[in-house]
Design an enzyme around this catalytic site. Structure first.
Site, PDB file in Angstrom:
ATOM      1  N   GLU A  13       0.829  -1.219   0.000  1.00 34.66           N
ATOM      2  CA  GLU A  13       0.000   0.000   0.000  1.00 34.66           C
ATOM      3  C   GLU A  13       0.861   1.266   0.000  1.00 34.66           C
ATOM      4  OE1 GLU A  13      -2.682  -0.716   3.362  1.00 34.66           O
ATOM      5  OE2 GLU A  13      -4.072  -1.682   1.972  1.00 34.66           O
TER       6      GLU A  13
ATOM      7  N   GLU B 228     -12.584  -2.396  12.000  1.00 34.65           N
ATOM      8  CA  GLU B 228     -12.533  -1.638  10.748  1.00 34.65           C
ATOM      9  C   GLU B 228     -13.662  -2.015   9.788  1.00 34.65           C
ATOM     10  OE1 GLU B 228      -8.810  -1.974   8.666  1.00 34.65           O
ATOM     11  OE2 GLU B 228      -9.539  -0.831   6.947  1.00 34.65           O
TER      12      GLU B 228
ATOM     13  N   ASP C  66      -8.360  -9.093   3.680  1.00 29.81           N
ATOM     14  CA  ASP C  66      -8.052  -8.007   4.606  1.00 29.81           C
ATOM     15  C   ASP C  66      -9.076  -7.922   5.734  1.00 29.81           C
ATOM     16  OD1 ASP C  66      -7.155  -5.791   5.868  1.00 29.81           O
ATOM     17  OD2 ASP C  66      -7.545  -4.385   4.236  1.00 29.81           O
TER      18      ASP C  66
HETATM   19  C1  BDP Z   1      -6.066  -2.195   5.931  1.00 30.30           C
HETATM   20  C2  BDP Z   1      -6.359  -0.848   6.481  1.00 30.30           C
HETATM   21  C3  BDP Z   1      -5.183   0.085   6.411  1.00 30.30           C
HETATM   22  C4  BDP Z   1      -3.951  -0.608   6.987  1.00 30.30           C
HETATM   23  C5  BDP Z   1      -3.716  -1.894   6.256  1.00 30.30           C
HETATM   24  C6  BDP Z   1      -2.584  -2.724   6.841  1.00 30.30           C
HETATM   25  O1  BDP Z   1      -7.441  -0.282   5.778  1.00 30.30           O
HETATM   26  O2  BDP Z   1      -5.518   1.241   7.118  1.00 30.30           O
HETATM   27  O3  BDP Z   1      -2.843   0.215   6.891  1.00 30.30           O
HETATM   28  O4  BDP Z   1      -4.848  -2.710   6.352  1.00 30.30           O
HETATM   29  O5  BDP Z   1      -2.875  -3.687   7.520  1.00 30.30           O
HETATM   30  O6  BDP Z   1      -7.037  -3.046   6.455  1.00 30.30           O
HETATM   31  O7  BDP Z   1      -1.421  -2.420   6.607  1.00 30.30           O
END
Ligand code: BDP
Length: 705
Positions: free
Chosen positions: A297, A399, A371
């Site tokens: 990401e 989340e 996720d």
């Molecule tokens: C996702 C989240 C994000 C996190 C990412 C992670 O939306 O905010 O940074 O995972 O785990 O679920 O790195």
């Protein structure tokens, strides 16, 4: 001492004032059952510590505070007069705290308790074990069970850890309970008393590690200015056996060190990390280690220099040198092929690296392949990495699970994953046994949970969010505990000791996740939440930064049906699992329908094993969700006289929001999917009053500036 006085003062007031939830499950309120309370008072006169040590004193003090709160009686803390003292019957009317002699490494955090009313012996297998033993003893008193018992416990996982996604500016990524509990601008000069409460709460459930900052990490945490602050936190947590970890930004040698590269094979970069790691140890001698999100990401990582995850992780392990710390390297990566199947990308990137990681490295894998969705099949990496220790990463913060407005007890979700069979070494090779090291003999074992703590008075926003923190800790300590047992413990210590009321609440908790899944993601649907905020529904989302950030990528709803065919259609990701798993999930007619659309694309009129068509089954689940929430409301209303008024009203309000939003999810998903199915609602179900446009506009509110 001042703190203790304040604490005792608060305890004495707690029957008068409403409860703000700040004391979590360590309430120590006066026991209402007079018979039980009096029998405690009669049975115990003293706490005896056999050896004087900081931890023994801490353990004794905690029992003293608890006993005073629960019974009104203050027990004296005495040092044993005879060092050889220690037999079960050698102590009359007392609680004896001692350290055992059998200290095999693995068991060093365990404890034994032999108790008979009036004579209780708590034996720590180490000093730390004594702290855990003391809290276990308090738990049993608080739950008002029998005091005649013998228990012998050892944690199943070595590193039981909270991952805080807390930022340097005080915000919390995916935090729904206020701002960060860490007051970076005040540290190290002011120590917020809550750090001590945090340490106590964690120690009481066996958590022994905390990474204090967001995995999307700022290099700021590696500056001397911030290391001093982190040291101050570490100093508070240490007496309770909690080690501090830091999430690091892989680009730090450039941003902080002024180097031209952060290439893990560059000698200058390697030296920078070595020096930095040594420097950290000057502040925090028992530093836990690094947690790293790399090449995920948009975060920097070794691949930016043509290197692998192993090159990056091993470089940090090397920097750790002779220090005890470890490197936890996250496997949450999905940059490989945006046109492929995100489900398999972490597996594909890491599988070739199995066996190439340094012995100080452990790879941290989210419970499921996408996720933290409300229901995911277990991650196919579990069971497939015999040569590389894998850690479990759960998300405690909700989340994708209704933030802090929906009541959602997550232990059953954690358990579903832990109890899944990978068949790695034959039947019974559950995910839990993979991560506790018993399947592949991993030398390091870790279970991490993304924390749901914040500055809200009750720590977690939703009062029931506390139960998820509690459950995570208890399962990291012992993954064989049942979700019901954990819920019962939490309820009895936190909400009410009345057996009928607590049974009702446990029932409600156990039904909460299935209800949530019914009105959001039934039959294995996943990833249809509103973009960015991840709150309400947005199944229509079809354009985003990447195709696998949309909803349509996952549900694949079209005229011909719904679901992501991972059984050879769109991808063959199902093949990543053992043959036995492929067998059980490969056939839509025989499989657990909870995972259906994770692996299959079926026509709307396909007849399922329930006897209903896909469409009818889907809609009856969407419609049953809000009905279940209505039942929760009724149950909660019936508990008014049993629950503290502030907590009662708090939960009542949140349940009302939950009901409203369960209808939002239901209507949005029905109205959206109907365009493709062209089918009517099954018999008795009532058409929503709003239109698809209405629910689209509702979601758009969340993007207004
Ligand atoms: C996702 C989240 C994000 C996190 C990412 C992670 O939306 O905010 O940074 O995972 O785990 O679920 O790195």
């Amino acid at each position: 001492m001042k703190r203790v006085l304040l604490f005792l003062f608060l305890i004495s007031c707690s029957s008068v004032f409403a409860d703000d939830g700040s004391r979590l499950w360590l309430k120590y309120d006066l026991i209402k059952d007079e018979v039980y309370r009096k029998s405690l008072v009669k049975s115990y006169n003293q706490i005896v510590i056999q050896f004087e040590s900081d931890k023994a004193k801490l353990a004794a003090k905690e029992i003293q505070i608890a006993f005073k709160g629960l019974t009104g009686k203050e027990l004296q803390i005495n040092l044993a007069s005879k060092p050889e003292l220690g037999g079960f019957n050698s102590i009359k009317k007392g609680i004896l705290l001692t350290i055992g002699t059998d200290k095999s490494e693995k068991e060093s955090e365990g404890f034994r308790i032999q108790s008979q009313k009036g004579s209780s012996l708590i034996i720590g297998k180490s000093e730390q074990g004594l702290i855990y033993g003391a809290f276990a003893f308090i738990r049993l008193i608080q739950m008002q069970g029998t005091l005649d018992f013998t228990i012998n416990e050892n944690p199943k996982i070595q590193v039981r850890m909270l991952n805080h996604w807390d930022n340097a500016n005080g915000t919390v990524e995916r935090g729904y309970a206020g701002s960060s509990i860490w007051k970076w601008f005040e540290l190290p000069y002011r120590i917020d008393p809550r750090y001590i409460d945090y340490a106590r709460a964690n120690a009481s459930i066996g958590i022994n590690a905390a990474s204090i900052n967001n995995v999307n990490a700022s290099s700021r945490f590696l500056t001397a200015e911030y290391l001093e602050k982190i040291k101050a936190v570490a100093d508070v947590l240490r007496p309770y056996g909690i080690k501090v970890f830091i999430s690091v930004n892989f680009r730090s040698p450039r941003t902080l060190g002024g180097l031209e590269t952060s290439d893990p094979l560059d000698p200058g970069v390697r030296k920078w990390w070595k020096d930095k790691t040594d420097e950290i140890h000057q502040y925090i001698p028992d530093f836990g280690g690094y947690l790293v999100k790399a090449n995920s990401e948009g975060e920097p990582g070794p691949q930016d220099y043509g290197r692998t995850h192993a090159d990056g992780a091993n470089m940090l392990a090397d920097a750790m040198g002779d220090h005890e710390g470890i490197v936890i390297w996250r496997a949450f990566v999905y940059d490989a092929d945006p046109d492929g199947d995100r489900f398999r990308e972490a597996y594909d990137q890491f599988k070739p690296l199995d066996g190439t990681f340094d012995k100080k490295v452990i790879v941290q894998v989210k419970n499921g392949p996408i996720d933290f969705m409300p229901r995911e099949p277990f991650h196919p990496m579990f069971g497939s990495f015999p040569e590389t220790p894998l850690a479990m990463e759960f998300q405690i913060t909700q989340e994708y699970l209704g933030h802090s407005t929906h009541l959602n007890y997550l232990a059953p979700m954690f358990k579903e994953c832990l109890d899944s069979d990978t068949y790695a070494e034959g039947k019974g090779s559950t995910v839990a046994k993979v991560i506790d090291g018993s399947v592949h003999g991993y030398p390091i074992t870790v279970m991490a949970g993304v924390a749901n703590t914040g500055s809200d008075a009750n720590w977690t926003g939703h009062p029931f969010g506390q139960a998820n923190w509690y459950a995570f800790g208890r399962l990291a300590w012992d993954h064989t505990l049942s979700s019901e047992k954990i819920a019962n413990e939490w309820v009895k210590q936190t909400l009410t000791n009345d057996s009928e009321a607590s049974q009702k609440i446990v029932g409600l908790m156990m039904n909460s996740l299935p209800a949530y899944i019914n009105y959001t993601y039934p039959l294995g649907l996943h990833h249809m939440m509103g973009e960015g905020h991840h709150y309400g529904p947005q199944p229509w989302l079809e354009k985003s930064g990447r195709p696998d950030w949309t909803s349509v990528y996952y549900h694949r709803a079209a005229k011909d049906g719904i679901g992501f065919d991972r059984n050879g259609g769109i991808s063959n990701s199902l093949k990543l699992y053992a043959p036995e798993v492929i067998d059980s999930w490969g056939n839509p007619d025989k499989m657990d329908l909870n995972y259906l659309f994770w692996f299959h694309h079926l026509s709307w009129d396909y007849k399922l094993s329930t006897g209903k068509t896909v469409w009818d089954e889907l809609m009856s689940r969407y419609y049953s969700g809000p009905e279940e929430v209505k039942e929760f409301q009724k149950t909660w209303d019936s508990l008014k006289s049993e629950i503290d008024i502030e907590t009662y009203e708090n939960v009542k309000g949140r349940l009302a929001i939950q009901y409203k939003e369960s209808l939002w999810w239901r209507d949005a998903c029905y109205l959206y999917f109907k365009q493709y199915s062209g089918m009517p609602l099954p018999n008795s179900l009532k058409e929503p009053e709003r239109t698809l446009q209405d629910v689209i506009e509702l979601e758009q509110i969340y993007h207004l500036r």
